[in-house]
Design a protein around this motif. Sequence first.
Motif, PDB file in Angstrom:
ATOM      1  N   ARG A   1       0.815  -1.218   0.000  1.00 26.74           N
ATOM      2  CA  ARG A   1       0.000   0.000   0.000  1.00 26.74           C
ATOM      3  C   ARG A   1       0.850   1.270   0.000  1.00 26.74           C
ATOM      4  NH1 ARG A   1      -3.996  -0.530   4.888  1.00 26.74           N
ATOM      5  NH2 ARG A   1      -2.109  -1.351   5.867  1.00 26.74           N
ATOM      6  N   ALA A   2       2.167   1.133  -0.107  1.00 22.25           N
ATOM      7  CA  ALA A   2       3.026   2.314  -0.200  1.00 22.25           C
ATOM      8  C   ALA A   2       2.638   3.109  -1.441  1.00 22.25           C
ATOM      9  CB  ALA A   2       4.491   1.890  -0.270  1.00 22.25           C
ATOM     10  N   ALA A   3       2.288   4.381  -1.254  1.00 15.13           N
ATOM     11  CA  ALA A   3       1.712   5.139  -2.369  1.00 15.13           C
ATOM     12  C   ALA A   3       2.078   6.615  -2.314  1.00 15.13           C
ATOM     13  CB  ALA A   3       0.190   4.984  -2.371  1.00 15.13           C
ATOM     14  N   LEU A   4       2.056   7.227  -3.498  1.00 12.68           N
ATOM     15  CA  LEU A   4       2.136   8.669  -3.687  1.00 12.68           C
ATOM     16  C   LEU A   4       0.728   9.162  -3.985  1.00 12.68           C
ATOM     17  CD1 LEU A   4       3.515  11.428  -4.552  1.00 12.68           C
ATOM     18  CD2 LEU A   4       3.687  10.409  -6.838  1.00 12.68           C
ATOM     19  N   PHE A   5       0.279  10.182  -3.244  1.00 19.40           N
ATOM     20  CA  PHE A   5      -1.052  10.755  -3.455  1.00 19.40           C
ATOM     21  C   PHE A   5      -0.914  12.032  -4.280  1.00 19.40           C
ATOM     22  CE2 PHE A   5      -1.226   8.328   0.451  1.00 19.40           C
ATOM     23  CZ  PHE A   5      -2.417   7.620   0.328  1.00 19.40           C
ATOM     24  N   LYS A   6      -1.600  12.062  -5.426  1.00 17.85           N
ATOM     25  CA  LYS A   6      -1.513  13.233  -6.293  1.00 17.85           C
ATOM     26  C   LYS A   6      -2.854  13.462  -6.977  1.00 17.85           C
ATOM     27  CE  LYS A   6       1.364  15.361  -9.850  1.00 17.85           C
ATOM     28  NZ  LYS A   6       2.552  15.176 -10.736  1.00 17.85           N
ATOM     29  N   GLY A   7      -3.459  14.602  -6.672  1.00 12.35           N
ATOM     30  CA  GLY A   7      -4.738  14.938  -7.289  1.00 12.35           C
ATOM     31  C   GLY A   7      -5.820  13.926  -6.961  1.00 12.35           C
ATOM     32  N   ASP A   8      -6.445  13.395  -8.009  1.00  9.77           N
ATOM     33  CA  ASP A   8      -7.535  12.434  -7.839  1.00  9.77           C
ATOM     34  C   ASP A   8      -7.051  10.986  -7.797  1.00  9.77           C
ATOM     35  OD1 ASP A   8      -9.617  14.356  -7.865  1.00  9.77           O
ATOM     36  OD2 ASP A   8      -9.457  14.496 -10.056  1.00  9.77           O
ATOM     37  N   ASN A   9      -5.747  10.778  -7.807  1.00  7.75           N
ATOM     38  CA  ASN A   9      -5.225   9.420  -7.911  1.00  7.75           C
ATOM     39  C   ASN A   9      -4.135   9.151  -6.882  1.00  7.75           C
ATOM     40  OD1 ASN A   9      -6.629   8.464 -10.414  1.00  7.75           O
ATOM     41  ND2 ASN A   9      -5.574  10.227 -11.307  1.00  7.75           N
ATOM     42  N   TYR A  10      -3.787   7.866  -6.782  1.00  6.62           N
ATOM     43  CA  TYR A  10      -2.609   7.475  -6.022  1.00  6.62           C
ATOM     44  C   TYR A  10      -1.802   6.514  -6.874  1.00  6.62           C
ATOM     45  CZ  TYR A  10      -4.963   3.052  -4.918  1.00  6.62           C
ATOM     46  OH  TYR A  10      -5.592   1.839  -5.012  1.00  6.62           O
ATOM     47  N   TYR A  11      -0.494   6.461  -6.622  1.00  8.23           N
ATOM     48  CA  TYR A  11       0.411   5.676  -7.452  1.00  8.23           C
ATOM     49  C   TYR A  11       1.308   4.843  -6.550  1.00  8.23           C
ATOM     50  CZ  TYR A  11      -1.133   9.318 -10.662  1.00  8.23           C
ATOM     51  OH  TYR A  11      -1.911  10.175 -11.407  1.00  8.23           O
ATOM     52  N   GLN A  12       1.428   3.562  -6.855  1.00  9.29           N
ATOM     53  CA  GLN A  12       2.255   2.669  -6.054  1.00  9.29           C
ATOM     54  C   GLN A  12       3.723   3.064  -6.188  1.00  9.29           C
ATOM     55  OE1 GLN A  12       1.783  -1.530  -6.919  1.00  9.29           O
ATOM     56  NE2 GLN A  12       2.326  -2.079  -4.830  1.00  9.29           N
ATOM     57  N   ILE A  13       4.426   3.064  -5.052  1.00  5.75           N
ATOM     58  CA  ILE A  13       5.834   3.465  -5.015  1.00  5.75           C
ATOM     59  C   ILE A  13       6.637   2.426  -4.236  1.00  5.75           C
ATOM     60  CG2 ILE A  13       5.326   5.932  -5.231  1.00  5.75           C
ATOM     61  CD1 ILE A  13       5.709   6.149  -2.191  1.00  5.75           C
ATOM     62  N   PRO A  14       7.976   2.491  -4.277  1.00  3.14           N
ATOM     63  CA  PRO A  14       8.793   1.488  -3.593  1.00  3.14           C
ATOM     64  C   PRO A  14       8.554   1.448  -2.087  1.00  3.14           C
ATOM     65  CG  PRO A  14      10.124   2.675  -5.187  1.00  3.14           C
ATOM     66  CD  PRO A  14       8.805   3.398  -5.112  1.00  3.14           C
ATOM     67  N   THR A  15       8.476   0.257  -1.573  1.00  5.32           N
ATOM     68  CA  THR A  15       8.400   0.029  -0.131  1.00  5.32           C
ATOM     69  C   THR A  15       9.778  -0.430   0.358  1.00  5.32           C
ATOM     70  OG1 THR A  15       7.197  -1.129   1.627  1.00  5.32           O
ATOM     71  CG2 THR A  15       7.632  -2.373  -0.388  1.00  5.32           C
ATOM     72  N   VAL A  16       9.863  -0.815   1.603  1.00  2.00           N
ATOM     73  CA  VAL A  16      11.136  -1.179   2.229  1.00  2.00           C
ATOM     74  C   VAL A  16      11.139  -2.667   2.560  1.00  2.00           C
ATOM     75  CG1 VAL A  16      12.468  -0.904   4.364  1.00  2.00           C
ATOM     76  CG2 VAL A  16      11.666   1.096   3.151  1.00  2.00           C
ATOM     77  N   TYR A  17      12.280  -3.303   2.348  1.00  2.00           N
ATOM     78  CA  TYR A  17      12.461  -4.678   2.800  1.00  2.00           C
ATOM     79  C   TYR A  17      13.475  -4.692   3.937  1.00  2.00           C
ATOM     80  CZ  TYR A  17      16.281  -4.310  -0.627  1.00  2.00           C
ATOM     81  OH  TYR A  17      17.365  -3.894  -1.345  1.00  2.00           O
ATOM     82  N   SER A  18      13.707  -5.872   4.493  1.00  2.00           N
ATOM     83  CA  SER A  18      14.437  -5.964   5.771  1.00  2.00           C
ATOM     84  C   SER A  18      15.811  -5.318   5.745  1.00  2.00           C
ATOM     85  CB  SER A  18      14.566  -7.434   6.191  1.00  2.00           C
ATOM     86  OG  SER A  18      13.308  -7.986   6.471  1.00  2.00           O
ATOM     87  N   GLU A  19      16.636  -5.670   4.754  1.00  2.00           N
ATOM     88  CA  GLU A  19      17.999  -5.148   4.751  1.00  2.00           C
ATOM     89  C   GLU A  19      18.038  -3.643   4.505  1.00  2.00           C
ATOM     90  OE1 GLU A  19      20.726  -6.583   5.882  1.00  2.00           O
ATOM     91  OE2 GLU A  19      19.277  -8.137   6.407  1.00  2.00           O
TER      92      GLU A  19
END
Length: 269
Positions: free
Chosen positions: A106-124
């Motif tokens: 669910r990591a996302a960028l919120f822009k205007g009327d939409n949201y866009y999936q963006i990189p999340t974090v892993y353990s290392e």
Amino acid sequence: MIDRLKIMQVSDLHYLSKKLYDKGPMFQKTMDLGDGKVMHYMEELTDALVDQVLQEKPDALFLCGDLSYNGELLSHEDLASKLSVIKNAGIKVLVTTGNHDLYNRRAALFKGDNYYQIPTVYSEQFRRIYGDFGYGEACMSDRNSLSYVCEVKPGVFVIVLDANGKEKNCYLSDDTICWVEDCLKKIRKKNGLVISMSHQNLFTHTILSENFEMKGSKKLLSIYRNYGVRLNLCGHIHMQRLKDAEGFCEVSIGSISVFPHNYGLITID
């Protein structure tokens, strides 16, 4: 005998980088359907928290997980930059993971009327980003999780538990529990005082939080009691609660991102 130790306990910041939202319709809609986090003022709230830590001057700040809103890589990196101000003031900062912080789709960028999936974090990545906030000065580390042990003052050890991963959240594996016991054996030889820190709870605090208890906690509590560990500091349930059972005390602090923005101060002497 230990020196006086002052701890500031904070949990569930859910920091969202200001670069990831524009306060437009999609962001507004998402926040309206949320659980009371004041995300519109996240930058001001986080900066105020940093100022408050500098004012309180604890020996250590414990951040008990859910550092990010939904595990955004950029949120973690920007938060680490803010925490550097605290570390540079001579205050130790210890972090642990929350269920929102890793492998989050669910990591996302919120822009205007939409949201866009963006990189999340892993353990290392998490270990690298927060290397200055516990991981880099750990005296013992678990190879099966992001759990570690840090000596915050001479003779005072903090077991920082990670129960969050790619496959399961709120689950402490048998391998990590065995690692905890091995750490306690080594600390016992040094006659050290041990404090525990986690995101998820070791107890069920209310009927509203029955599903928030960490899996494996009963086995862990048995080991803690055998080795004289008496305190766990946690968050997760967004409620300020204290539970004392058979000589073991757990303090769950409310979410710093939800009014009234509670944090805890604990003095051990």
